[in-house]
Design an enzyme around this catalytic site. Structure first.
Site, PDB file in Angstrom:
ATOM      1  N   GLU A 196       0.941  -0.911   0.392  1.00 30.56           N
ATOM      2  CA  GLU A 196      -0.036   0.100   0.024  1.00 30.56           C
ATOM      3  C   GLU A 196       0.748   1.193  -0.300  1.00 30.56           C
ATOM      4  O   GLU A 196       0.514   2.364   0.821  1.00 30.56           O
ATOM      5  CB  GLU A 196      -1.120   0.005   0.777  1.00 30.56           C
ATOM      6  CG  GLU A 196      -1.836  -0.865   1.244  1.00 30.56           C
ATOM      7  CD  GLU A 196      -3.110  -0.843   2.433  1.00 30.56           C
ATOM      8  OE1 GLU A 196      -2.990  -0.060   3.436  1.00 30.56           O
ATOM      9  OE2 GLU A 196      -3.820  -1.440   1.840  1.00 30.56           O
TER      10      GLU A 196
ATOM     11  N   GLU B  93      -7.164  -7.826  -0.130  1.00 27.52           N
ATOM     12  CA  GLU B  93      -7.344  -7.423   1.181  1.00 27.52           C
ATOM     13  C   GLU B  93      -8.301  -7.302   1.193  1.00 27.52           C
ATOM     14  O   GLU B  93      -8.806  -5.871   1.267  1.00 27.52           O
ATOM     15  CB  GLU B  93      -6.253  -6.109   1.710  1.00 27.52           C
ATOM     16  CG  GLU B  93      -4.622  -7.174   2.598  1.00 27.52           C
ATOM     17  CD  GLU B  93      -4.275  -5.925   3.274  1.00 27.52           C
ATOM     18  OE1 GLU B  93      -5.051  -5.041   3.754  1.00 27.52           O
ATOM     19  OE2 GLU B  93      -3.327  -6.004   2.769  1.00 27.52           O
TER      20      GLU B  93
END
Ligand code: GLA
Ligand code: CA
Length: 774
Positions: free
Chosen positions: A184, A261
Site C-alpha cells: 500500500e 485484502e
C-alpha cells in the site's frame, strides 16, 4: 499422484529436510491471464486466507491451516515480518515460531497455495510495520525511500527471505503463486523509482519466476503502479465492489481482478471500543466477488495474537493496538470457528465442486482457578544500564529496542503551579518528585504537560517512560521511543515575566522488556503487595493443559510472561481485559507467571477464564468529543464555503472562493442525501497551494453526535487515513450535524476534500454543507 507426493514430502519435513532441498511437487505455473488468473493453464480464482505465522504458536500452525482449508480456501496469504527475523542488525532468525519455510511447507502439505508478502514494510498493526527498530539508530534515515542504508538493509533481508522461500515458487514445484512488492505504498508517498527498486530486489532474490503484484486502494493505486506488475485492490466489508474496481477496469480492461485484502473485521486500539463487522455483509461481499470471478484474500481469516511487544500503533495521533488480533475474523483469536466462519463456509461451498473437508476439532479450553502473585521487585531492579547525558537521548540512540526508561535530573526551585513540558513523551510517562508520584503524561491523549507542586532547588525529578508499539502506518512510522527532544519547566514570575528552564544533565536508566530481566530482578524479590509499580511473580497449577484467557482486569498496565513466553501487553483501560494463553505453552503441573506492571495492580490475583474479554472498556473519561464547551457558536460566523455535495461514492473537492484562516475546521452537515444520520470517511484540508495539509497534528475537537454503540464511529475517524472507517452520527439525532477538527495551529485553507462512506450508495453522505475556519 499429487497426494502421494505431498505425503512423501510431509515425511521429509518430519525428518528435517535440508533447507535448500527443492520441494518434491512437479513444477506448475501461475500467471495473470486475460480476465482470469491461470493456474497450470486453467482459469483459477484465488480464495486466500490471510494468517500470520508469528501471531500463532508454531504448535498450532497446522491446525489453523486446516481450519482455512475446511473453510473453503485454496491459498494462504502471509506477510514476512522483517523485524521478527532480524532482531539485531545482521542476526537472522528463521527458527521455531519464525520458521516461514516450515509454515509454507505445511500449507503445501494440505494442498494450499501460498501468497508471500515480504514487505519490507507490511503495516499489519505490527511494531513499526515490520521494520526493525535499529534502523532508527541512523537518526536521519529515510524509511521506505531510497535511503542508501535503508536499501542496503532491505537487500540483505530479502536475500535471507530468498534463501528460505526462493525455491518454493510454483514453477520450482513449491506452493508460492504470488509475491507482493512493498505494501500500500499509496498511503505513504508517490515514488515509483523506490517501488521499482523494491521490485528488483524481490526479483533478484529468488522471485524472478513468480507473479509479482502490488496492492493499494482504488483511490491511489495509480500513483505508484508499475506497468509490469499485477495490480490488486484492498477494501473492507461492505464496500461497493464495482466501484472499487472501476478505475482498474478502465486502465486494464483485460486484467483479472483481485481484492488482495478484503477486511473481515478490524483491529482494536487501547481505549477505544472493540471493532466488529457484520457477518452477513462480509459474506455478501465474498459472494459477490466470487459470482463475478474476482479473486480475494480475506484479511484476516485468522488474526491471532500480537505477542510480547509486537503490537504496533495507528496514526495520525498515537493509537496503540491491543494485544489480541482477533480482528472479528471468521476463525477467532484462539483458532475456533465463529458464526461468521460457518456462514462463509456455506458460501464457499457453493463455489467449490468438491465437498469441503470437515471442520477440525477445537483445541481444548480450560479454566484456571484464581491464584495470587506473591513475589515482588521494584522496576528499578530491572535497570540494565545507566548513562549520563547532558542532553536528552532517545531509546534508540542508547541502543535499546523495547522497554522502559527512567530519566532523572535535579529541578530548580519552582513555585506551585509551574508547568513541566515533556517533548515528546513516547509513550506513557509517569512523573515523580523526590520519590512522590505527581501524575502521568499519556501520548495516547496527546498530553505533553503536567502542573507541578512547589519544589525546592535540587529536588529530584524522575520520569518513568514506558514505550508501547511503534507506529505502523503513515509517515509517522519513524517513531523514536523515550523522550524524543527535551524537557522544560516554566512559570510566570510575580512580576509577570515568563521563566523557563530547559532541563539538562540527565541520568538515564534503561530497562529492557526481556523475560530474563524480570527473572533476574525477582531473584532478589520480596513479598508482594498490591499497588506497587514493578515485577510480580507467581505460580499456578494446571491439571490438563488447554487454552485459557488470563484475566488481567485487576492489573494496571504492562506485560505478562508465562513459562518464559511473552503473552503481550495489558492495560486496564481496555477494551481487552484478558490475554490469550495457548495451552501448548502450559505445563501439566506447575507454571510460572511474571507480570511487569508499570502502574501497579489493585489486587494480586489472576485467573484463567474459558472465554476472552475483548470488549470491556474502562475509561476515566469518555472517548466522545461532545463537551458542550468545545462547540463553537457559528451563528454569526461567515462560512468559508457553503453548498451541496453530490450523491454517490468517491472523493469530492470544495474550493473556497477565498483562502480562509484558522486553527479549527468546522464542517456543518445541514442535511444528508437520504435523510437520517450523517457520515464522513475522510477529510483533507488544502493549503495555499492546493496541496493536502499534513494531518499528523490533527485532533477531534467536537462532534455533536458520534455513534459508538454500533461500532467505533467517533470524529477522529475522518483523519485516520483509512477510507473504510468513518465518523457517523447516532441514528435518530436530527441534522444539522457538526464536526470540528483542531488543525494543531493556525492554517491557511483554500479548500476541503471529502470522502463519503465506501459502501454502495454511500450511506450517510452529506448534502447541504457549510464549512468554517475559526
Ligand atoms: C492495510 C494494510 C494491512 C493492515 C490493514 C488494516 O490494508 O495493508 O497490513 O494494516 O490495512 O488491518
Ligand atoms: Ca477514516
Amino acid at each position: 499422484m499429487k497426494k502421494l507426493l505431498a505425503f512423501l514430502m510431509a515425511g521429509a519435513i518430519g525428518a528435517g529436510a535440508a533447507l535448500a532441498q527443492a520441494p518434491a511437487e512437479p513444477a506448475g505455473s501461475f500467471a495473470a491471464g486475460e480476465n482470469a488468473f491461470m493456474l497450470n493453464g486453467e482459469p483459477f480464482v484465488v480464495k486466500a486466507a490471510e494468517l500470520h505465522y508469528p501471531r500463532i504458536p508454531a504448535e498450532y500452525w497446522e491446525h489453523r491451516i486446516e481450519m482455512c482449508k475446511a473453510l473453503g480456501m485454496n491459498t494462504v496469504c502471509l506477510y514476512v515480518f522483517w523485524n521478527i527475523h532480524e532482531p539485531r542488525e545482521g542476526e537472522f532468525d528463521f527458527s521455531g515460531n519464525n520458521d516461514i519455510r516450515k509454515f509454507c511447507e505445511l500449507a503445501q502439505k494440505h494442498g494450499m497455495y501460498v501468497i508471500v508478502r515480504p514487505g519490507p514494510y507490511v503495516c499489519a498493526e505490527w511494531e513499526m510495520g515490520g521494520l526493525p527498530w535499529w534502523l532508527l539508530k541512523k537518526e536521519d534515515i529515510r524509511l521506505r525511500e531510497q535511503d542508501p542504508y535503508f536499501m542496503e538493509r532491505v537487500n540483505l533481508f530479502m536475500e535471507q527471505v530468498g534463501k528460505q522461500l526462493g525455491d518454493m515458487t510454483i514453477s520450482k514445484g513449491g506452493p508460492i503463486i504470488m509475491v507482493q512488492v512493498e505494501n500500500e505504498y499509496g498511503s505513504y508517498g508517490v515514488d515509483k523509482p523506490y517501488v521499482s527498486a523494491i521490485r528488483d530486489i524481490v526479483k533478484k532474490n529468488g522471485f524472478d519466476d513468480v507473479a509479482l503484484f502490488q496492492c493499494d486502494w482504488s483511490s491511489n493505486f495509480e500513483n505508484n503502479g508499475l506497468d509490469d506488475l499485477v495490480w490488486t485492490m484492498n477494501f473492507g466489508t461492505g464496500a461497493n465492489i464495482d466501484e472499487q474496481f472501476r478505475r482498474l477496469k478502465e486502465l486494464r480492461p483485460d486484467a483479472p481482478l483481485m481484492c488482495s485484502e478484503f477486511w473481515s473485521g478490524w483491529f482494536d486500539k487501547w481505549g477505544a471500543n472493540h471493532e466488529t463487522r457484520t457477518a452477513d455483509d462480509m459474506v455478501a461481499g465474498i459472494d459477490e466477488m466470487l459470482s463475478k470471478g474476482i479473486s480475494f484474500s480475506l484479511y484476516m481469516t485468522h488474526g491471532g495474537t500480537s505477542w510480547g511487544h509486537w503490537a504496533g500503533a495507528n496514526s495520525p495521533g498515537f493509537a496503540p493496538d491491543v494485544t489480541s488480533y482477533d480482528y472479528d475474523a471468521p476463525i477467532n483469536e484462539y483458532g475456533q470457528p465463529t458464526p461468521k466462519y460457518y456462514l462463509l463456509r456455506n458460501t464457499l461451498q457453493k463455489y467449490s465442486d468438491k465437498k469441503l473437508p470437515s471442520v477440525p476439532k477445537n483445541k481444548p479450553v480450560v479454566a484456571v482457578k484464581p491464584f495470587e502473585l506473591t513475589k515482588y521487585a521494584p522496576i528499578s531492579a530491572g535497570v540494565r544500564r545507566t548513562v549520563e547525558s547532558t542532553d536528552m537521548a532517545t531509546m534508540e540512540s542508547l541502543d535499546m529496542g523495547w522497554g522502559s526508561m527512567i530519566y532523572t535530573t535535579a529541578l530548580p526551585a519552582l513555585p506551585a503551579g509551574s508547568m513541566l513540558s515533556i517533548n515528546d513523551p513516547h509513550d506513557f510517562a509517569q512523573v515523580f518528585i523526590d520519590g512522590e508520584y505527581i501524575g502521568k503524561v499519556d501520548r495516547v491523549k496527546n498530553e505533553k504537560t503536567l502542573i507541578l507542586p512547589a519544589v525546592k532547588e535540587g529536588a529530584k525529578l524522575e520520569i518513568l517512560i514506558e514505550a508501547m508499539g511503534r507506529i505502523n502506518f503513515g509517515r509517522a512510522i519513524k517513531d523514536f521511543k523515550g523522550i524524543t527532544d527535551g524537557v522544560a519547566v516554566s512559570y510566570s514570575s510575580p512580576q509577570g515575566h515568563a521563566v523557563k528552564y530547559d532541563l539538562k544533565n540527565w541520568r538515564i536508566d534503561l530497562i529492557p522488556d526481556d523475560y530474563e530481566v524480570g527473572v533476574e530482578a525477582l531473584s532478589r524479590g520480596i513479598e508482594a503487595k498490591a499497588g506497587e509499580r514493578g515485577y510480580y511473580k507467581g505460580t499456578f497449577k494446571v491439571n490438563k493443559p488447554g487454552d485459557t484467557f488470563l484475566d488481567m482486569s485487576a492489573w494496571g498496565k504492562g506485560q505478562v510472561w508465562v513459562n518464559g513466553h511473552p503473552l503481550g501487553r495489558f492495560w486496564k483501560i481496555g477494551p481487552q481485559q484478558t490475554l490469550y494463553m495457548p495451552g501448548c505453552w502450559l505445563n501439566k503441573g506447575e507454571n510460572e507467571i511474571i507480570v511487569l506492571d508499570v502502574v501497579g495492580p489493585e489486587a494480586l490475583s489472576v485467573e484463567g477464564l474459558t472465554t476472552p474479554k475483548l470488549d470491556d472498556l474502562n475509561l476515566e473519561k469518555t472517548n466522545l468529543h461532545n463537551n458542550p464547551g468545545d462547540c463553537p457558536d457559528l451563528n454569526s460566523a461567515t462560512p468559508a464555503a457553503a453548498g451541496a455535495f453530490s450523491s454517490g461514492n468517491g472523493w469530492q473537492t470544495v474550493t473556497f472562493a477565498a483562502p480562509a484562516k484558522g486553527r479549527y475546521l468546522a464542517i456543518q452537515a445541514l442535511s444528508t442525501q437520504a435523510g437520517g444520520e450523517a457520515a464522513i470517511a475522510e477529510i483533507y484540508a488544502l493549503d495555499a497551494n492546493g496541496q493536502r495539509l499534513s494531518r499528523e497534528p490533527w485532533t477531534a475537537k467536537y462532534a455533536n453526535s458520534e455513534n459508538d454503540a454500533q461500532g467505533n464511529h467517533t470524529a477522529d475517524k475522518v483523519y485516520d487515513l483509512q477510507e473504510s472507517t468513518y465518523w457517523a452520527t447516532v441514528p435518530g439525532v436530527a441534522a444539522p450535524h457538526l464536526i470540528v477538527i483542531d488543525l494543531g495551529s493556525e492554517q491557511t485553507v483554500t479548500g476541503v476534500e471529502y470522502l463519503p462512506r465506501a459502501e454502495q450508495g454511500a450511506p450517510g453522505s452529506i448534502k447541504d454543507y457549510k464549512i468554517y475556519l475559526y
